[in-house]
Design an enzyme around this catalytic site. Structure first.
Site, PDB file in Angstrom:
ATOM      1  N   LYS A  61      20.324   9.606   0.947  1.00 21.87           N
ATOM      2  CA  LYS A  61      20.352  10.433  -0.117  1.00 21.87           C
ATOM      3  C   LYS A  61      18.691  10.918  -0.345  1.00 21.87           C
ATOM      4  CE  LYS A  61      24.765  10.543  -1.784  1.00 21.87           C
ATOM      5  NZ  LYS A  61      25.393  11.801  -1.614  1.00 21.87           N
TER       6      LYS A  61
ATOM      7  N   SER B  86      25.504   6.730 -10.731  1.00 28.86           N
ATOM      8  CA  SER B  86      24.909   5.318 -10.859  1.00 28.86           C
ATOM      9  C   SER B  86      24.541   4.764  -9.399  1.00 28.86           C
ATOM     10  CB  SER B  86      26.093   4.623 -11.464  1.00 28.86           C
ATOM     11  OG  SER B  86      27.246   4.675 -10.792  1.00 28.86           O
TER      12      SER B  86
END
Lengths: 329, 329
Positions: free
Chosen positions: B60, B86
């Site tokens: 990511k 989260s």
């Protein structure tokens, strides 16, 4: 030449270079990892040599393969090789005998975990089961040797095994020439001795620090300048099955006395477990407790007290073979 | 030029090359691993791109960093960036904002595990807690954006994020030019879309196969040539928290429809767990369930039925962030 200092030993940098040539096409050149979070914990820059990613899951394949291939080169008539080990050396010798194309026999206590037996068989060797006592292993191994005229390849105290393990350090210093010290764990001492000879020959100022489970008494031997262990082989009470042998070998101990630092880092199970968790969580690497011991040493208060001129520290992650269904936390 | 075929999309190989230049000095060029045992299970040669070893523990960071750095280059006056996550994107955006030297805000449900909150804070961003409902995240994020004049960086459906993720495939094909296919998991679809654009631009014959948890319905969308998901965001019932988003984005879905293979590999929890265990045990790599899904796809019966001309298969191990105290076995 820097190697001259160490030519009193039975192995030299040259033997290690030859080992490298012999084994390198069959094994991985393992990567070296860094971790900002590990550096913060250690207060120095750490470099992790990932032998857990090595073929068979540990560095042991380097020594076993060198011994088997060299032996075969020099003795065309070898009938095969044998060792006793339910652990990493057993897998390594099995792999090595397959590569060399000669029969391999590994003696394992009948009560050893099925997963270890499967791994040894998986690489191609004959698995020979023996009784539960330490002496059973030695006897079974000796009987097999005699009966089938095999060569015994011990896990540590053998010059070609030590030379093979030394290739960890030649690779490591090629990748990170600026290493000021290397942390390496010790069982029989083959890896540590090989690393000492290679590292100190290439870079005489480098320091090699040894890591053991508590209770081994290696520091006392180093300071006394002699093997203080007596009697038959014993095992330490530690979760680190890869380094549970109490006694170092004869060849290996002499090399460690001459070349390693006298301060030994002796780690307890809790230290190793915490370090393993760090490796799993932060570095995403599965390591076994014997490798955890070395990481724990790098994070220890004792290590932080060493001279701050030791900036770049090599940490050998010796293996990653453990039962992931029974992690120690 | 091969890229012409794909210039109908909002991103091109050129954007991905620019992303690579922008982000490469801040991230790892992750290693590619092979495993004889994995090849045997798959019946093909597998190459594993280890994004679990990437900074922040997942791929990511590539997309987040590209979006933040590019945004900052083009808009000197940016006040900061915000996202809600989260998970891996939250950590990635936190890291990216630190690298870029601009304030980062990550909205996280109050009930999220402490370890995830700590990880996000650890990379430097402000952690903003919100209520437990999905809508709470969006609202809190929108409010922050307005109040502080921030840029929202979503986890997938953003051209610069997609371009950043595409660098997985440019690196992968540089390392292994002979890849015949790539297996990649899909949540919002940013990684899969980036991989599609990069891989098909460089090598138009390569096939990109998508991997999802069961119940996503992606194959139906690909075959229908349109997004069939309606309503607000939903989460799938899966252990793979990294790919639990049911709906792909608008930009990403269009790219997947145009470039990915229609056969989607939908994996259940048991498949993912078995593949994770394989990775831990045999490859010594800690991977999260979303990466396990991709390994499971490579080992699946369905994959074995694909044309045997697909010899060299790239498998993206997307991340390694999971609670090692609560392994799913």
């Amino acid at each position: 030449m820097a190697t001259d200092n160490f030519s009193v030993h039975l192995i030299s940098l040259n033997d290690i270079r030859e080992a490298e040539e012999r084994i390198s096409k069959h094994i991985h050149r393992t990567p070296v990892f860094t971790s900002r979070q590990a550096d913060e914990k250690a207060g120095r820059r750490l470099f992790f040599k990932a032998e857990n990613l090595q073929k068979t899951g540990s560095f042991k394949v380097r020594g076993a393969l060198n011994a088997v291939l060299k032996g075969k080169e020099e003795n065309a008539g070898w009938n095969g090789v044998v060792t006793h080990s339910s652990g990493n050396h057993g897998q390594a010798l099995s792999f090595a005998s397959s590569i060399a194309g000669i029969p391999g026999y590994v003696v394992v206590p009948e009560m050893a975990p099925q997963v270890k037996k499967d791994a040894i068989r998986g690489y191609g060797a004959h698995l020979i089961e023996c009784g539960p006592k330490t002496v059973d292993r030695y006897e079974t191994c000796a009987l097999l040797q005699k009966e089938k005229n095999l060569e015994v390849i011990p896990s540590s105290d053998h010059v070609d095994v030590i030379a093979g393990q030394g290739t960890i350090a030649t690779e490591f210093l090629e990748e990170v020439p600026d290493l000021d010290a290397i942390l390496v764990s010790v069982s029989g001492g083959g890896m540590a001795a090989g690393v000492c000879v290679a590292a100190k020959s290439i870079k005489p100022d480098i320091k090699v620090y040894l890591v053991t489970p508590k209770g081994k008494g290696l520091e006392e031997c180093l300071r006394a300048g002699q093997r203080l262990w007596t009697g038959p082989p014993q095992y330490l009470d530690t979760i680190a099955d890869g380094i549970k042998l109490r006694h170092c070998g004869f060849i290996t101990t002499q090399i460690l006395i001459d070349l390693a630092e006298k301060e030994v880092f002796d780690m307890d199970d809790d230290d190793m477990i915490a370090a393993m968790k760090f490796s799993f969580e932060k570095m995403k690497l599965v390591i076994e407790p014997a490798a955890g011991a070395t990481v724990a040493a790098a994070f220890s208060d004792k290590f932080q007290k060493l001279d701050s001129s030791l900036e770049n520290i090599g940490v050998v992650l010796c293996g990653g073979n453990l039962d992931i269904e029974q992690l120690p936390w």
